[in-house]
Design a protein around this motif. Sequence first.
Motif, mmCIF file in Angstrom:
data_model
loop_
_atom_site.group_PDB
_atom_site.id
_atom_site.type_symbol
_atom_site.label_atom_id
_atom_site.label_comp_id
_atom_site.label_asym_id
_atom_site.label_seq_id
_atom_site.Cartn_x
_atom_site.Cartn_y
_atom_site.Cartn_z
ATOM 1 N N TYR A 23 0.842 -1.195 0.000
ATOM 2 C CA TYR A 23 0.000 0.000 0.000
ATOM 3 C C TYR A 23 0.873 1.240 0.000
ATOM 4 O O TYR A 23 2.052 1.187 0.336
ATOM 5 C CB TYR A 23 -0.930 0.012 1.216
ATOM 6 C CG TYR A 23 -2.108 -0.914 1.081
ATOM 7 C CD1 TYR A 23 -3.129 -0.622 0.188
ATOM 8 C CD2 TYR A 23 -2.205 -2.071 1.839
ATOM 9 C CE1 TYR A 23 -4.229 -1.458 0.061
ATOM 10 C CE2 TYR A 23 -3.299 -2.917 1.713
ATOM 11 C CZ TYR A 23 -4.298 -2.602 0.826
ATOM 12 O OH TYR A 23 -5.372 -3.428 0.705
ATOM 13 N N GLY A 50 -4.818 -8.004 10.079
ATOM 14 C CA GLY A 50 -3.788 -7.337 9.299
ATOM 15 C C GLY A 50 -2.868 -8.277 8.556
ATOM 16 O O GLY A 50 -1.872 -7.859 7.976
ATOM 17 N N ALA A 51 -3.193 -9.560 8.543
ATOM 18 C CA ALA A 51 -2.320 -10.519 7.858
ATOM 19 C C ALA A 51 -2.390 -10.358 6.344
ATOM 20 O O ALA A 51 -1.483 -10.782 5.632
ATOM 21 C CB ALA A 51 -2.710 -11.937 8.246
ATOM 22 N N LYS A 53 -5.563 -10.929 4.573
ATOM 23 C CA LYS A 53 -6.657 -11.756 4.029
ATOM 24 C C LYS A 53 -7.597 -10.924 3.162
ATOM 25 O O LYS A 53 -7.894 -11.283 2.022
ATOM 26 C CB LYS A 53 -7.465 -12.395 5.175
ATOM 27 C CG LYS A 53 -6.620 -13.165 6.161
ATOM 28 C CD LYS A 53 -7.452 -13.718 7.297
ATOM 29 C CE LYS A 53 -8.129 -12.671 8.166
ATOM 30 N NZ LYS A 53 -7.201 -11.872 8.976
ATOM 31 N N SER A 54 -8.043 -9.823 3.711
ATOM 32 C CA SER A 54 -8.982 -8.994 2.948
ATOM 33 C C SER A 54 -8.312 -8.417 1.711
ATOM 34 O O SER A 54 -8.931 -8.303 0.653
ATOM 35 C CB SER A 54 -9.521 -7.863 3.817
ATOM 36 O OG SER A 54 -10.233 -8.394 4.897
ATOM 37 N N THR A 55 -7.054 -8.054 1.853
ATOM 38 C CA THR A 55 -6.338 -7.512 0.702
ATOM 39 C C THR A 55 -6.310 -8.531 -0.431
ATOM 40 O O THR A 55 -6.569 -8.199 -1.593
ATOM 41 C CB THR A 55 -4.904 -7.145 1.114
ATOM 42 O OG1 THR A 55 -4.966 -6.181 2.167
ATOM 43 C CG2 THR A 55 -4.131 -6.562 -0.053
ATOM 44 N N GLU A 92 -15.938 -7.338 3.820
ATOM 45 C CA GLU A 92 -16.035 -7.160 5.275
ATOM 46 C C GLU A 92 -16.566 -5.757 5.562
ATOM 47 O O GLU A 92 -16.398 -4.848 4.752
ATOM 48 C CB GLU A 92 -14.663 -7.371 5.942
ATOM 49 C CG GLU A 92 -13.631 -6.319 5.611
ATOM 50 C CD GLU A 92 -12.285 -6.550 6.288
ATOM 51 O OE1 GLU A 92 -12.212 -7.276 7.280
ATOM 52 O OE2 GLU A 92 -11.297 -5.983 5.802
ATOM 53 N N GLU A 169 -15.516 -12.615 6.227
ATOM 54 C CA GLU A 169 -16.137 -12.644 7.554
ATOM 55 C C GLU A 169 -17.664 -12.591 7.487
ATOM 56 O O GLU A 169 -18.289 -11.650 7.956
ATOM 57 C CB GLU A 169 -15.586 -11.503 8.407
ATOM 58 C CG GLU A 169 -14.071 -11.576 8.483
ATOM 59 C CD GLU A 169 -13.481 -10.652 9.532
ATOM 60 O OE1 GLU A 169 -14.192 -10.288 10.472
ATOM 61 O OE2 GLU A 169 -12.302 -10.314 9.395
ATOM 62 N N HIS A 201 -12.449 -15.448 11.474
ATOM 63 C CA HIS A 201 -11.630 -15.581 12.672
ATOM 64 C C HIS A 201 -12.176 -16.679 13.567
ATOM 65 O O HIS A 201 -11.577 -17.010 14.573
ATOM 66 C CB HIS A 201 -11.620 -14.266 13.446
ATOM 67 C CG HIS A 201 -10.849 -13.197 12.751
ATOM 68 N ND1 HIS A 201 -9.509 -13.306 12.513
ATOM 69 C CD2 HIS A 201 -11.218 -12.018 12.233
ATOM 70 C CE1 HIS A 201 -9.083 -12.230 11.876
ATOM 71 N NE2 HIS A 201 -10.108 -11.442 11.686
ATOM 72 N N GLY A 320 -1.105 -6.743 12.114
ATOM 73 C CA GLY A 320 -0.587 -5.862 11.075
ATOM 74 C C GLY A 320 0.317 -6.584 10.107
ATOM 75 O O GLY A 320 0.638 -7.759 10.260
ATOM 76 N N ALA A 321 0.707 -5.837 9.077
ATOM 77 C CA ALA A 321 1.595 -6.383 8.062
ATOM 78 C C ALA A 321 3.015 -6.409 8.602
ATOM 79 O O ALA A 321 3.287 -5.898 9.687
ATOM 80 C CB ALA A 321 1.515 -5.515 6.813
ATOM 81 N N LYS B 103 -16.223 3.496 2.186
ATOM 82 C CA LYS B 103 -15.639 2.189 2.497
ATOM 83 C C LYS B 103 -16.749 1.223 2.886
ATOM 84 O O LYS B 103 -17.614 1.553 3.669
ATOM 85 C CB LYS B 103 -14.656 2.337 3.666
ATOM 86 C CG LYS B 103 -13.396 1.552 3.440
ATOM 87 C CD LYS B 103 -12.377 1.789 4.527
ATOM 88 C CE LYS B 103 -11.201 0.850 4.375
ATOM 89 N NZ LYS B 103 -10.616 0.823 3.036
HETATM 90 N N1 LIG Z 1 -6.452 0.886 2.017
HETATM 91 C C1 LIG Z 1 -5.335 0.619 2.706
HETATM 92 N N2 LIG Z 1 -4.320 1.515 2.725
HETATM 93 C C2 LIG Z 1 -3.200 1.250 3.416
HETATM 94 N N3 LIG Z 1 -2.962 0.127 4.105
HETATM 95 C C3 LIG Z 1 -3.930 -0.806 4.122
HETATM 96 C C4 LIG Z 1 -5.166 -0.607 3.428
HETATM 97 N N4 LIG Z 1 -5.926 -1.705 3.612
HETATM 98 C C5 LIG Z 1 -5.202 -2.541 4.384
HETATM 99 N N5 LIG Z 1 -4.006 -2.013 4.700
HETATM 100 C C6 LIG Z 1 -2.946 -2.651 5.488
HETATM 101 O O1 LIG Z 1 -2.638 -3.882 4.892
HETATM 102 C C7 LIG Z 1 -2.470 -4.880 5.848
HETATM 103 C C8 LIG Z 1 -3.396 -6.036 5.566
HETATM 104 O O2 LIG Z 1 -4.742 -5.610 5.753
HETATM 105 P P1 LIG Z 1 -5.986 -6.561 5.518
HETATM 106 O O3 LIG Z 1 -7.202 -5.735 5.640
HETATM 107 O O4 LIG Z 1 -5.777 -7.301 4.260
HETATM 108 O O5 LIG Z 1 -5.873 -7.548 6.748
HETATM 109 P P2 LIG Z 1 -6.852 -8.714 7.208
HETATM 110 O O6 LIG Z 1 -6.035 -9.933 7.214
HETATM 111 O O7 LIG Z 1 -8.085 -8.726 6.408
HETATM 112 O O8 LIG Z 1 -7.171 -8.272 8.683
HETATM 113 P P3 LIG Z 1 -8.529 -8.423 9.539
HETATM 114 O O9 LIG Z 1 -8.519 -9.791 10.082
HETATM 115 O O10 LIG Z 1 -8.357 -7.428 10.621
HETATM 116 O O11 LIG Z 1 -9.671 -8.146 8.639
HETATM 117 C C9 LIG Z 1 -2.701 -4.226 7.195
HETATM 118 O O12 LIG Z 1 -1.447 -3.976 7.781
HETATM 119 C C10 LIG Z 1 -3.391 -2.946 6.897
HETATM 120 O O13 LIG Z 1 -2.961 -1.950 7.770
#
Ligand SMILES: Nc1ncnc2c1ncn2[C@@H]1O[C@H](COP(=O)(O)OP(=O)(O)OP(=O)(O)O)[C@@H](O)[C@H]1O
Lengths: 325, 317
Positions: A23, A50-51, A53-55, A92, A169, A201, A320-321, B103
Amino acid sequence: MTMLHTTELTNWAVDLIDVHKTYRRKVKALRGVHVQVGRGEVFGLLGPNGAGKSTLVKIMMTVVHPDRALGTVLGRPIGHRGKLGRIGYLPENHRYPGYLRGEQLLDFYGALSKVPRVQRRKNAAYWLERVGMKDWAGTRIREYSKGMMQRLGLAQALMNDPELLVLDEPTDGVDPVGRRDIRLLLTELKGQGKTILLNSHLLSEIELVCDRVAIMKEGLVARQGPLRDLTERVLGYRVRLGGERAANAARIGSMSEKLAAMGARIEDHVVQLASQEIGRVNELIDLLRAGGLLIESVEPRRLSLEEVFVEVLGAGSHVGAARPT
Amino acid sequence: MQFGALLIDGFREALDRKIFWVLIGIAVVVAAAMFCVEFRSDQVIFLFGLHTTPNTNWDPATEAGRKGIVDIGVSVMDLILGWVGTTLMVIAAAGAFPAMMEKGAIEVVLGKPIGRARLFFYKYLASMTLVALVSVVFVGLTFVVMGVRWKVWMWPYLLSVPLSLLMFSYIYCVTVLVAVKTKSALASVLLSLVAWFVFWIFGYLGAQFSANPSLERFEKWRAPIVAASWVPPKTLHVTYFAQRWCGGSKAEDVLKMADMPEFKSADMGDAGNMVRDTLLVEAHLMRTDPVSSIASSLIFEAAVLLLAAWSFRRQDF
Ligand SMILES: Nc1ncnc2c1ncn2[C@@H]1O[C@H](COP(=O)(O)OP(=O)(O)OP(=O)(O)O)[C@@H](O)[C@H]1O
Ligand SMILES: [Mg+2]
């Protein structure tokens, strides 16, 4: 670099290869993820907050642009327009426009998925019924509770009768009965041959529905495989004793040194052995039998998904990442 | 089908917004107020006889009187084409993009089989359609009142609908650009008002340097400033087109007025010159070529929209 040419013939419903995403604020959300989801499979994506997953899911749905991503979704490159119409997606924390009524929302998103009007009406009625929201079809969404939104969101994802269902989720905020309903629904959909990719989760839930899982950690897949394989490993054995309690206690007392030497722990009526070796269990049984004890049952103790999860993540905080060090 | 869905969604969203009803309310109030005025040959009657004044300028039976009424119509047009109407419309439409890009909401839409650029333009057109609806209601009501009540069916008045949309779109492209960049309706309204002011300054300076004889001293500034004034949307011109097409006062009349010896006489001094210069600039604006003005404005608008679409395309949500 030669591009892999992939065709519809791929066995995988989702075949993501080497997905990278950083990002803008230098957060390395994904650092080379490989994930394969078989057709007709329920796949669970796990990992701490923050792992990534959603990304990963957002990249599949073209919500986020990857820095690099090879592979296919439903046999076509990621973002293929026609195939997007064959995917149902529940993001989510979704927020649907509050001014719409439940049925209007389904119609709107159905139209965006290019479902013909007549079919839309039919599907909307059907799915509202299936997620238990029939009585709320005419109510404005702003009056919905969180769990109701989630149910409607699920109906929304199913409006186009998708081949692949991507759920981020899905049971977040849903009551226990609703969660069970969703679980049963997912099982039924799987029975219809749909592929389901699920972020959650709730490990106990994943354990109940998923065929395969991937555990993500700091932007990488730390472990991936059939749920059964992951939790197959035997941690130890539990030997349950039968017979009278007082007599047992006396007998055990007389052999306690030997038991301790084998690494067995006694708790009430159960002797626990931390060893994974089958030979050691049999030695233990011999010992117990020689001491005149009755054995009621011997059970291997397998890993729970939670233990696998904890083991994969190791100690410390993982929120977090990955951070540059 | 996808456009239809976005359009209907846009309507539902608008019906849910208070500002939309405020705009419709304003249209009704203005039309009602106009309805409360009646022109008779000898007198003007307000509020059905509550108050009357002698009628000197607006006798619908005479040619001159009808022209006077047309002028009133033109000033009603100014209301919708001018800053009041346009600002309200920009405010009403400004929420469309930020709401779509919220969002949790945008993810679902982007996951549908619709390209981002297409989504962007469909949404843009949908929000334009809504503004068109407001404009049609306002113009339609006031047009009918003028026809029925004042006996003047002023057909060119209906041009207010496309002209108000044109004027709105000049500003709205900036609103959309800022909305896409910031996802904030408030920021997009504020910045587009600032942009509008800048457009106005460009237009104003351009007109002054083109036609005001007292600026001839700054000859070397003339060409660049006039050229620059053609770049942004020509918001200043729109009301002049309306005036011209509705048969309001003409550039020739204004020029004739500027030529009147009174302004040149010594006892008016500098004031006379200033009035004359103003009239010359006015006449210049009245004679602006609509095609090049509108076309060049639309080019600017298209460029801004393309920039916004491009930004929308490459964003992560
Ligand atoms: N739009 C964004 N801009 C900047 N950083 C982002 C953005 N979306 C996610 N991140 C970062 O990318 C990393 C992964 O986020 P992501 O949402 O994919 O995690 P996740 O595994 O889905 O977490 P959760 O279980 O909390 O939903 C996190 O560190 C988050 O801070
Ligand atoms: Mg997430």
